[in-house]
Design a protein around this motif. Structure first.
Motif, short mmCIF file in Angstrom:
data_model
loop_
_atom_site.label_atom_id
_atom_site.label_comp_id
_atom_site.label_asym_id
_atom_site.label_seq_id
_atom_site.Cartn_x
_atom_site.Cartn_y
_atom_site.Cartn_z
N GLN A 150 43.75 34.43 58.88
CA GLN A 150 45.09 35.00 58.72
C GLN A 150 45.72 34.57 57.40
N LEU A 151 45.43 33.34 56.99
CA LEU A 151 45.94 32.87 55.71
C LEU A 151 45.38 33.68 54.55
N PHE A 152 44.08 33.96 54.57
CA PHE A 152 43.46 34.73 53.49
C PHE A 152 43.97 36.17 53.49
N ILE A 153 44.26 36.71 54.68
CA ILE A 153 44.83 38.07 54.75
C ILE A 153 46.19 38.12 54.05
N ALA A 154 46.96 37.04 54.18
CA ALA A 154 48.28 37.01 53.54
C ALA A 154 48.20 36.65 52.06
N VAL A 155 47.27 35.74 51.70
CA VAL A 155 47.21 35.24 50.34
C VAL A 155 46.60 36.25 49.38
N ALA A 156 45.57 36.98 49.81
CA ALA A 156 44.87 37.90 48.91
C ALA A 156 45.80 38.95 48.28
N PRO A 157 46.64 39.65 49.06
CA PRO A 157 47.55 40.61 48.41
C PRO A 157 48.56 39.93 47.49
N MET A 158 49.02 38.72 47.89
CA MET A 158 49.99 38.02 47.05
C MET A 158 49.37 37.64 45.72
N LEU A 159 48.10 37.21 45.74
CA LEU A 159 47.41 36.92 44.49
C LEU A 159 47.28 38.18 43.64
N GLY A 160 46.99 39.30 44.30
CA GLY A 160 46.89 40.58 43.58
C GLY A 160 48.21 40.97 42.94
N PHE A 161 49.32 40.80 43.69
CA PHE A 161 50.63 41.13 43.13
C PHE A 161 51.01 40.18 42.00
N LEU A 162 50.64 38.91 42.15
CA LEU A 162 50.90 37.95 41.09
C LEU A 162 50.14 38.33 39.82
N GLY A 163 48.88 38.74 39.98
CA GLY A 163 48.12 39.20 38.83
C GLY A 163 48.73 40.44 38.20
N THR A 164 49.28 41.32 39.05
CA THR A 164 49.94 42.52 38.53
C THR A 164 51.17 42.17 37.70
N VAL A 165 51.98 41.25 38.21
CA VAL A 165 53.18 40.84 37.48
C VAL A 165 52.80 40.20 36.14
N ILE A 166 51.79 39.34 36.16
CA ILE A 166 51.35 38.71 34.91
C ILE A 166 50.80 39.75 33.95
N GLY A 167 50.07 40.72 34.48
CA GLY A 167 49.55 41.80 33.63
C GLY A 167 50.66 42.63 33.01
N MET A 168 51.71 42.90 33.80
CA MET A 168 52.86 43.65 33.28
C MET A 168 53.58 42.87 32.18
N VAL A 169 53.71 41.56 32.40
CA VAL A 169 54.33 40.72 31.38
C VAL A 169 53.50 40.77 30.09
N GLY A 170 52.15 40.73 30.25
CA GLY A 170 51.29 40.82 29.08
C GLY A 170 51.42 42.16 28.37
N ALA A 171 51.58 43.24 29.16
CA ALA A 171 51.74 44.57 28.57
C ALA A 171 53.03 44.67 27.76
N PHE A 172 54.13 44.16 28.32
CA PHE A 172 55.40 44.18 27.59
C PHE A 172 55.37 43.27 26.37
#
Length: 241
Positions: A150-172
């Protein structure tokens, strides 16, 4: 109803596979690279650090799920057959023979019965408490490892969203350095950002299916344990009369 649901999922799975296959064929035809090479490229584009952690969540989660599936399969027993054997053992050899039947039978149901038989000389009230208490212990053993899945089910999407936010920051940041909103810069940054989100969501979906299957399997075993325990108490009560 069950057949209809299974048929729906079967049609949906076939449609999804067809769509993925056709997409993979188009990608292979357009780039000339095999699909595994393209997946490797996408993995690197998404950021090896985040994608490696997301992949690790999938590997550990699947390992725990497979271990639980094997454990629960071994824990499943034919309770009615076991109760008949114990009742016959009582009739022929008494408590000791009934204990031997439980010792030679695997699974939580046999273990619960054995704990009850060990306390036959202390009265039925003690036997019932022992069966209930040891049933709780066996239930916790069945649920072992589910919290990690259950922890991995919750953590995996959050890691993905965190990577997305960091990627967006890099793009800007790249736009700011270039001093111009170039479509290539924006598209490249968005692509890298969204790959991590896709990876996290895919991992969560896969593990969620396994988690739900395990929970339903545990529920069926627990119900069987409770029914068998009631029948066992009745058998022990009759043997003392």
């Amino acid at each position: 109803m069950i057949l209809a649901v299974l048929g729906f999922f079967g049609i949906s799975a076939q449609y999804a596979v067809a769509q993925v296959t056709s997409s993979a064929d188009l990608m292979s035809a357009s780039s000339g690279e095999p699909i595994h090479q393209q997946l490797k490229t996408q993995f690197i584009d998404g950021g090896p650090a985040f994608m490696a952690v997301i992949l690790l969540c999938l590997i550990i989660g699947l390992a725990l799920a497979i271990e639980r599936i094997i454990y629960l399969s071994l824990a499943t027993t034919n309770s009615k057959k076991l109760l008949n054997k114990i009742e016959d053992a009582f009739a022929s050899g008494g408590v000791e023979e009934a204990k031997e039947v439980c010792r030679t039978t695997r699974g939580p149901v046999a273990s619960i019965f054995y704990q009850g038989l060990l306390r036959m000389d202390q009265g039925m009230e003690v036997v019932e408490k022992s069966i209930v208490s040891y049933g709780s212990v066996q239930m916790s053993q069945l649920e072992k490892g589910l919290s990690w899945i259950q922890l991995f089910i919750a953590v995996a999407p959050m890691l993905g969203f965190l990577g997305t936010v960091i990627g967006m920051v890099g793009a800007f940041d790249a736009i700011q350095k270039a001093g111009d909103i170039s479509p290539n810069i924006v598209a490249g940054g968005m692509k890298v950002a969204l790959i991590t989100t896709i990876g996290g969501l895919v991992v969560a979906i896969i593990l969620q299916f396994f988690y739900n299957f395990l929970v339903s399997k545990i529920d069926s075993i627990v119900i069987d344990m409770e029914d068998a325990s009631i029948s066992m108490v009745d058998i022990l009560s009759k043997s003392q009369k």
